[in-house]
Design an enzyme around this catalytic site. Sequence first.
Site, PDB file in Angstrom:
ATOM      1  N   HIS A 196      52.040 -35.912 -34.860  1.00 31.98           N
ATOM      2  CA  HIS A 196      52.716 -36.791 -33.910  1.00 31.98           C
ATOM      3  C   HIS A 196      52.468 -38.242 -34.310  1.00 31.98           C
ATOM      4  O   HIS A 196      51.642 -38.520 -35.181  1.00 31.98           O
ATOM      5  CB  HIS A 196      52.216 -36.520 -32.478  1.00 31.98           C
ATOM      6  CG  HIS A 196      50.769 -36.839 -32.258  1.00 31.98           C
ATOM      7  ND1 HIS A 196      49.784 -35.874 -32.180  1.00 31.98           N
ATOM      8  CD2 HIS A 196      50.133 -38.013 -32.109  1.00 31.98           C
ATOM      9  CE1 HIS A 196      48.617 -36.440 -31.978  1.00 31.98           C
ATOM     10  NE2 HIS A 196      48.794 -37.747 -31.941  1.00 31.98           N
TER      11      HIS A 196
HETATM   12  P1  TYD Z   1      46.707 -33.730 -28.934  1.00 27.93           P
HETATM   13  O1  TYD Z   1      46.680 -35.211 -28.956  1.00 27.93           O
HETATM   14  O2  TYD Z   1      48.030 -33.063 -28.996  1.00 27.93           O
HETATM   15  O3  TYD Z   1      45.777 -33.138 -30.098  1.00 27.93           O
HETATM   16  P2  TYD Z   1      45.986 -33.173 -31.697  1.00 27.93           P
HETATM   17  O4  TYD Z   1      47.107 -34.110 -31.977  1.00 27.93           O
HETATM   18  O5  TYD Z   1      44.695 -33.633 -32.218  1.00 27.93           O
HETATM   19  O6  TYD Z   1      46.274 -31.792 -32.163  1.00 27.93           O
HETATM   20  O7  TYD Z   1      45.933 -33.245 -27.625  1.00 27.93           O
HETATM   21  C1  TYD Z   1      45.634 -31.907 -27.410  1.00 27.93           C
HETATM   22  C2  TYD Z   1      45.525 -31.630 -25.921  1.00 27.93           C
HETATM   23  O8  TYD Z   1      44.492 -32.415 -25.322  1.00 27.93           O
HETATM   24  C3  TYD Z   1      46.800 -31.960 -25.177  1.00 27.93           C
HETATM   25  O9  TYD Z   1      47.017 -30.938 -24.218  1.00 27.93           O
HETATM   26  C4  TYD Z   1      46.495 -33.259 -24.459  1.00 27.93           C
HETATM   27  C5  TYD Z   1      44.998 -33.233 -24.275  1.00 27.93           C
HETATM   28  N1  TYD Z   1      44.375 -34.582 -24.361  1.00 27.93           N
HETATM   29  C6  TYD Z   1      43.852 -35.168 -23.225  1.00 27.93           C
HETATM   30  O10 TYD Z   1      43.922 -34.623 -22.111  1.00 27.93           O
HETATM   31  N2  TYD Z   1      43.265 -36.405 -23.347  1.00 27.93           N
HETATM   32  C7  TYD Z   1      43.173 -37.057 -24.525  1.00 27.93           C
HETATM   33  O11 TYD Z   1      42.624 -38.180 -24.598  1.00 27.93           O
HETATM   34  C8  TYD Z   1      43.734 -36.436 -25.702  1.00 27.93           C
HETATM   35  C9  TYD Z   1      43.683 -37.098 -27.041  1.00 27.93           C
HETATM   36  C10 TYD Z   1      44.321 -35.190 -25.565  1.00 27.93           C
END
Ligand code: TYD
Length: 142
Positions: free
Chosen positions: A53
């Site tokens: 992303h």
């Molecule tokens: P995501 O940013 O999609 O993880 P990555 O890109 O590292 O694979 O986040 C994963 C999950 O965690 C998503 O359901 C949102 C949640 N999240 C939070 O609740 N707070 C946060 O600060 C972050 C970064 C993610």
Amino acid sequence: YNSGLLKFRKIGSPSKPEWGFLTPIESMQEIPFDVKRIYYIYGVDENEVRGKHSHKSLHQVLICVHGKVDVRLENFYGNETYTLNDPSVGLYVGPDNWREMSNFQNDAVLLVLASEKYDPNDYIRDYDEFIEHNQKRYGVKK
Ligand code: TYD
């Protein structure tokens, strides 16, 4: 440029190597924003790819505080893969960077410092939408 490596201080005691090291990071000193949130990613399988992303306005610094991980960034200026395996090195990732984290090794722990609290509306999770967003913002790549 909206990304790049930062080298932090690594404070040690030359006469007492067993003391180990300490790396301090202060907002607006070692990193170019105020930290409003931290989180860490760990327990990731070697074959897993995280991220995929971009963010519209979030600034982040990624630090691999244990183990090793590859981070691929794609932005208007190009495409670069960084191997993070040193707790005294940070990868600054500004807005409009598509990021993919892969090859997590050695029980890697990836610490992330972020300029804003969690906001799902700041994410672009669709790659084509990311390309379109960057073209609107920076122009079409030559
Ligand atoms: P995501 O940013 O999609 O993880 P990555 O890109 O590292 O694979 O986040 C994963 C999950 O965690 C998503 O359901 C949102 C949640 N999240 C939070 O609740 N707070 C946060 O600060 C972050 C970064 C993610």
